[in-house]
Design a protein around this motif. Structure first.
Motif, PDB file in Angstrom:
ATOM      1  N   GLY A  18      41.606-119.843-119.045  1.00  0.00           N
ATOM      2  CA  GLY A  18      40.873-118.820-118.290  1.00  0.00           C
ATOM      3  C   GLY A  18      39.434-118.697-118.766  1.00  0.00           C
ATOM      4  O   GLY A  18      38.504-118.602-117.960  1.00  0.00           O
ATOM      5  N   THR A  19      39.250-118.707-120.082  1.00  0.00           N
ATOM      6  CA  THR A  19      37.890-118.590-120.635  1.00  0.00           C
ATOM      7  C   THR A  19      37.037-119.789-120.213  1.00  0.00           C
ATOM      8  O   THR A  19      35.882-119.636-119.799  1.00  0.00           O
ATOM      9  CB  THR A  19      37.951-118.491-122.183  1.00  0.00           C
ATOM     10  N   LEU A  20      37.639-120.972-120.304  1.00  0.00           N
ATOM     11  CA  LEU A  20      36.877-122.175-119.912  1.00  0.00           C
ATOM     12  C   LEU A  20      36.552-122.145-118.409  1.00  0.00           C
ATOM     13  O   LEU A  20      35.428-122.447-117.996  1.00  0.00           O
ATOM     14  CB  LEU A  20      37.678-123.434-120.234  1.00  0.00           C
ATOM     15  N   ALA A  21      37.546-121.774-117.615  1.00  0.00           N
ATOM     16  CA  ALA A  21      37.339-121.774-116.158  1.00  0.00           C
ATOM     17  C   ALA A  21      36.290-120.740-115.763  1.00  0.00           C
ATOM     18  O   ALA A  21      35.468-120.980-114.869  1.00  0.00           O
ATOM     19  CB  ALA A  21      38.661-121.486-115.446  1.00  0.00           C
ATOM     20  N   ASN A  22      36.305-119.611-116.443  1.00  0.00           N
ATOM     21  CA  ASN A  22      35.330-118.577-116.128  1.00  0.00           C
ATOM     22  C   ASN A  22      33.915-119.051-116.486  1.00  0.00           C
ATOM     23  O   ASN A  22      32.952-118.769-115.773  1.00  0.00           O
ATOM     24  CB  ASN A  22      35.671-117.291-116.872  1.00  0.00           C
ATOM     25  N   HIS A  23      33.828-119.816-117.579  1.00  0.00           N
ATOM     26  CA  HIS A  23      32.533-120.380-117.958  1.00  0.00           C
ATOM     27  C   HIS A  23      32.012-121.295-116.839  1.00  0.00           C
ATOM     28  O   HIS A  23      30.853-121.190-116.415  1.00  0.00           O
ATOM     29  CB  HIS A  23      32.687-121.158-119.274  1.00  0.00           C
ATOM     30  N   VAL A  24      32.887-122.159-116.342  1.00  0.00           N
ATOM     31  CA  VAL A  24      32.471-123.106-115.285  1.00  0.00           C
ATOM     32  C   VAL A  24      32.116-122.331-114.014  1.00  0.00           C
ATOM     33  O   VAL A  24      31.091-122.590-113.372  1.00  0.00           O
ATOM     34  CB  VAL A  24      33.600-124.127-114.993  1.00  0.00           C
ATOM     35  N   ARG A  25      32.940-121.378-113.675  1.00  0.00           N
ATOM     36  CA  ARG A  25      32.724-120.575-112.467  1.00  0.00           C
ATOM     37  C   ARG A  25      31.382-119.853-112.528  1.00  0.00           C
ATOM     38  O   ARG A  25      30.625-119.839-111.561  1.00  0.00           O
ATOM     39  CB  ARG A  25      33.892-119.580-112.367  1.00  0.00           C
ATOM     40  N   GLU A  26      31.077-119.288-113.689  1.00  0.00           N
ATOM     41  CA  GLU A  26      29.820-118.533-113.783  1.00  0.00           C
ATOM     42  C   GLU A  26      28.619-119.473-113.864  1.00  0.00           C
ATOM     43  O   GLU A  26      27.529-119.137-113.401  1.00  0.00           O
ATOM     44  CB  GLU A  26      29.890-117.560-114.959  1.00  0.00           C
ATOM     45  N   LYS A  27      28.826-120.666-114.406  1.00  0.00           N
ATOM     46  CA  LYS A  27      27.744-121.659-114.422  1.00  0.00           C
ATOM     47  C   LYS A  27      27.400-122.081-112.979  1.00  0.00           C
ATOM     48  O   LYS A  27      26.250-122.235-112.613  1.00  0.00           O
ATOM     49  CB  LYS A  27      28.199-122.885-115.235  1.00  0.00           C
ATOM     50  N   LEU A  28      28.440-122.210-112.160  1.00  0.00           N
ATOM     51  CA  LEU A  28      28.225-122.655-110.773  1.00  0.00           C
ATOM     52  C   LEU A  28      27.750-121.528-109.862  1.00  0.00           C
ATOM     53  O   LEU A  28      26.889-121.729-109.006  1.00  0.00           O
ATOM     54  CB  LEU A  28      29.530-123.209-110.185  1.00  0.00           C
ATOM     55  N   HIS A  29      28.344-120.350-110.029  1.00  0.00           N
ATOM     56  CA  HIS A  29      28.132-119.291-109.026  1.00  0.00           C
ATOM     57  C   HIS A  29      27.722-117.949-109.610  1.00  0.00           C
ATOM     58  O   HIS A  29      27.648-116.965-108.856  1.00  0.00           O
ATOM     59  CB  HIS A  29      29.421-119.084-108.206  1.00  0.00           C
ATOM     60  N   GLY A  30      27.500-117.893-110.922  1.00  0.00           N
ATOM     61  CA  GLY A  30      27.181-116.607-111.533  1.00  0.00           C
ATOM     62  C   GLY A  30      28.295-115.619-111.222  1.00  0.00           C
ATOM     63  O   GLY A  30      29.477-115.945-111.334  1.00  0.00           O
ATOM     64  N   ASN A  31      27.895-114.455-110.745  1.00  0.00           N
ATOM     65  CA  ASN A  31      28.868-113.399-110.507  1.00  0.00           C
ATOM     66  C   ASN A  31      29.313-113.314-109.036  1.00  0.00           C
ATOM     67  O   ASN A  31      30.080-112.435-108.660  1.00  0.00           O
ATOM     68  CB  ASN A  31      28.195-112.074-110.906  1.00  0.00           C
ATOM     69  N   ILE A  32      28.808-114.252-108.249  1.00  0.00           N
ATOM     70  CA  ILE A  32      29.061-114.147-106.796  1.00  0.00           C
ATOM     71  C   ILE A  32      30.514-114.456-106.433  1.00  0.00           C
ATOM     72  O   ILE A  32      31.095-115.420-106.944  1.00  0.00           O
ATOM     73  CB  ILE A  32      28.125-115.122-106.034  1.00  0.00           C
ATOM     74  N   THR A  33      31.073-113.662-105.556  1.00  0.00           N
ATOM     75  CA  THR A  33      32.351-114.014-104.922  1.00  0.00           C
ATOM     76  C   THR A  33      32.134-114.007-103.418  1.00  0.00           C
ATOM     77  O   THR A  33      31.665-113.015-102.852  1.00  0.00           O
ATOM     78  CB  THR A  33      33.462-113.008-105.294  1.00  0.00           C
ATOM     79  N   TYR A  34      32.472-115.112-102.806  1.00  0.00           N
ATOM     80  CA  TYR A  34      32.245-115.250-101.365  1.00  0.00           C
ATOM     81  C   TYR A  34      33.454-114.784-100.568  1.00  0.00           C
ATOM     82  O   TYR A  34      34.597-114.910-100.997  1.00  0.00           O
ATOM     83  CB  TYR A  34      32.009-116.719-101.009  1.00  0.00           C
TER      84      TYR A  34
END
Ligand code: V47
Ligand code: SF4
Length: 376
Positions: free
Chosen positions: A50-66
């Protein structure tokens, strides 16, 4: 680089050297291989992935949820195939138990949205022997003429394979006709699990992995975009999930035509596989996280809330997910018929915005191709 700098760059370490190496790769932006993907499923716990995935997610999209505003048309649930996990379809012989919409019925659904802010129509259903390619060309043309601004995302590779074969056309010929009639992108359904043996067990008679991938590759070559799904949590093993994601990642390297990867949790209500227990939420979140790490060339990872349930979809926003599909209406029946807690899946824009905000993410309404419609 000093040891201190390395420590700063790799904030997550693990006592297991294999997992530590994977964490290092992720923080360095390197691709993990099949063996490493498998290790994550077998050895890693949820907080670690989860920590790793959140890092990747925030690197790609910051805090945005579409999210997007869409509605579904399900032309029929009559289907020539018999996928064992499907609670929704009815064989042609039992068609009186199902529904078959005419073009006028479907145009009336479209017209219900006149003047409303929906940007996409998602068309998907069973494979009806009498609804052929030319029937759907007619439908597409009428939708396009009535509402040129509406993005038409339609037909799984399963439906397309059947339509094209029946019309005796190649995939390319058929796809060109649909594109000319107004089809703009393909949803990701029908992929299930690509492994041949597993496919034989759960959906033996529909298009195989090669056929599914060929249809999406052809669409990409024609400049169309598409999504990809994976049905998980039934009889497949971790290695089959990795094999599935690997094949998609390879095609994406070639075409760059996929927008979104959508893991679909197997729901066991009212189908031939009801004896199989559903995956736990821990297993769901772990899968989303590993998918975010493995599918490094897929820009987006979607949790489809009508299937996962809105609360779990909200939770997934901390495990790699950056998209929770749309406001939808109560027009989709695939999951309610399979036992989802979302019996009449509909969420207003206010509700979806609130759901995203409660997870401390920033809601952004998107169109089908992830153009920003509105920031909240
Ligand atoms: O291919 C059927 C799945 C899919 C069950 O591209 C089931 O934006 C779980 O593909 N349990 C169709 N899943 C839906 C689909 C989809 C949905 C939302 C968005 C997009 C997109 C695509 O539904 C089928 C199959 O994998 N399905 N039965 C079941 N019992
Ligand atoms: Fe038909 Fe799709 Fe259900 Fe399979 S999953 S039986 S192809 S409607």
């Amino acid at each position: 680089m000093t040891e201190q700098a390395i420590e700063k760059k790799i904030p997550l370490t693990h006592t297991d050297p294999d997992l530590n190496r994977i964490a290092e790769k992720i923080y360095n932006g390197q691709r993990i291989d099949q063996e490493e993907g498998l290790l994550l499923f077998e050895k890693a716990d949820l907080p670690f992935v989860g920590t790793l995935a959140n890092h990747v997610r925030e690197k790609l999209h910051g805090n945005i949820t579409y999210f997007n505003r869409n509605f579904h048309i399900e032309p029929t649930n009559v289907c020539v195939f018999s996928c064992h996990f499907c609670s929704y379809s009815r064989l042609y012989a039992k068609r009186e138990e199902g529904w078959e919409l005419s073009i006028d019925d479907m145009m009336n659904i479209v017209k219900n949205y006149d003047g409303k802010p929906e940007t996409e129509v998602h068309i998907v259903g069973g494979v009806h022997p009498k609804m052929n390619l030319y029937f759907f060309i007619d439908l597409l043309k009428q939708i396009r003429a009535h509402r040129p601004d509406l993005h038409i995302k339609g037909f799984t590779a399963v439906e397309l394979d059947y339509m094209f074969r029946k019309a005796k056309l190649s995939v390319e010929e058929g796809m060109i006709l649909l594109k000319e009639a107004g089809l703009q992108s393909l949803p990701g359904g029908g992929a299930e699990i690509f492994d041949h043996e597993i496919r034989q067990q759960i959906c033996p008679d529909k298009v195989d992995a090669e056929g599914w991938l060929h249809i999406h590759e052809t669409a990409h070559q024609l400049g169309m975009h598409s999504n990809a799904t994976m049905l998980y949590g039934h009889v497949e093993k971790y290695e089959h999930r990795i094999d599935h994601m690997e094949r998609l990642r390879n095609l994406q390297d070639k075409t760059r035509g996929f927008n979104t990867f959508i893991p679909l949790k197997f729901r066991n209500g009212g189908n031939d596989m009801s004896h199989i227990a559903e995956a736990s939420i821990i297993e769901d979140l772990k899968l989303y996280a590993i998918a975010r790490l493995y599918m490094d060339n897929f820009p987006h990872l979607k949790a489809y809330w009508p299937m996962l349930g809105r609360k779990n979809a909200q939770l997934s926003l901390a495990f790699g997910v950056n998209d929770i599909d749309g406001t939808i209406d109560d027009t989709t029946k695939i999951y309610s018929m399979a036992g989802s807690e979302e019996q009449t899946p509909s969420m207003s824009t206010e509700e979806i915005v609130q759901l995203i905000r409660q997870a401390n993410r920033k809601p952004v309404e998107r169109d089908t191709l992830y153009g920003v419609v509105k920031e909240y």
